[in-house]
Write an enzyme that holds these catalytic residues in place. Structure first.
Site, PDB file in Angstrom:
ATOM      1  CG  ASP A 192      -6.829   3.501   2.782  1.00  0.00           C
ATOM      2  OD1 ASP A 192      -7.716   3.095   2.290  1.00  0.00           O
ATOM      3  OD2 ASP A 192      -6.489   4.603   3.247  1.00  0.00           O
TER       4      ASP A 192
ATOM      5  CE  LYS B   3      -1.380   2.761   3.274  1.00  0.00           C
ATOM      6  NZ  LYS B   3      -1.664   3.094   4.423  1.00  0.00           N
TER       7      LYS B   3
END
Ligand code: SF4
Length: 212
Positions: free
Chosen positions: A139, A121
């Site tokens: 996320d 991420k």
């Protein structure tokens, strides 16, 4: 309505609200951006910015991080969640950027994720901001909103990441990523989503809408 049609409506609505917004983590250069993203894991951007008002006056380059040592970094970021783990990773990341990558921050997911504290991420968000790479970094906000909207049906963010890679392949994917982050952060919030005023209410199949 087919999923593809719903995706187009979601994009249209979200882009009209969030399409021009930039990342909310303050930074003066790409190095500070990478460090801020590392720090933001399980911490709000607002709080990271607050801490970095002072920290980033001392940390402008990887060399600063090397000279500061882990202990001083820890002292600066001690009000951030997981600060011990993050200060260790920040210091080692500074060392790796200088010693392994000759001062250049890597620009591929493969190399970025070799840096301590940089997961998939973090790497995707960094590449989105610095190169506008078409990644949908997942996320907690993106994971939640995509599931509520039934674009994916997954239990874990990593599963959402894999599913999203197959669904979102257009050039506007990075823009969608950021729009979903902001939408999840300010509107489709975890506990009490603001369904009554949601621009996606007409395409949202979520069964536990908050319409009070
Ligand atoms: S209607 Fe509610 S649950 Fe659905 S996307 Fe909007 S805020 Fe989220």
């Amino acid at each position: 309505m087919k999923k593809r049609e719903r995706i187009e409506i979601i994009k249209k609505e979200l882009f009209s609200i969030y399409g021009d917004r930039e990342i909310e983590l303050d930074h003066e250069n790409n190095f500070q951006l990478l460090i801020a993203i590392i720090m933001s894991a399980q911490a709000t951007d607002k709080w990271v910015n607050k801490v970095n008002q002072t920290f980033f006056q001392h940390l402008k380059t990887p060399q600063d991080g090397i000279e500061m040592w882990e202990e001083a970094i820890r002292e600066h970021i001690k009000r951030i969640w997981l600060f011990r783990w993050k200060s260790k990773n920040i210091h080692q990341t500074c060392l790796d950027i200088v010693n392994i990558y000759s001062w250049e921050i890597p620009n591929t997911i493969k190399e970025l994720t070799k840096l301590p504290g940089v997961g998939i991420k973090t790497a995707k968000v960094y590449l989105w901001v610095t190169t506008n790479a078409p990644y949908l970094a997942v996320d907690t906000h993106v994971h939640r909103t995509l599931n509520r909207l039934w674009i994916v049906k997954t239990k874990l963010p990593l599963q959402t990441d894999k599913a999203a890679e197959k669904i979102f392949t257009d050039d506007d994917t990075a823009k969608l990523h950021h729009s979903l982050v902001l939408f999840g952060r300010y509107h489709c919030i975890a506990r009490k989503p603001k369904c009554k005023t949601c621009p996606l209410l007409h395409v949202c199949p979520y069964k536990k809408k908050n319409l009070d």
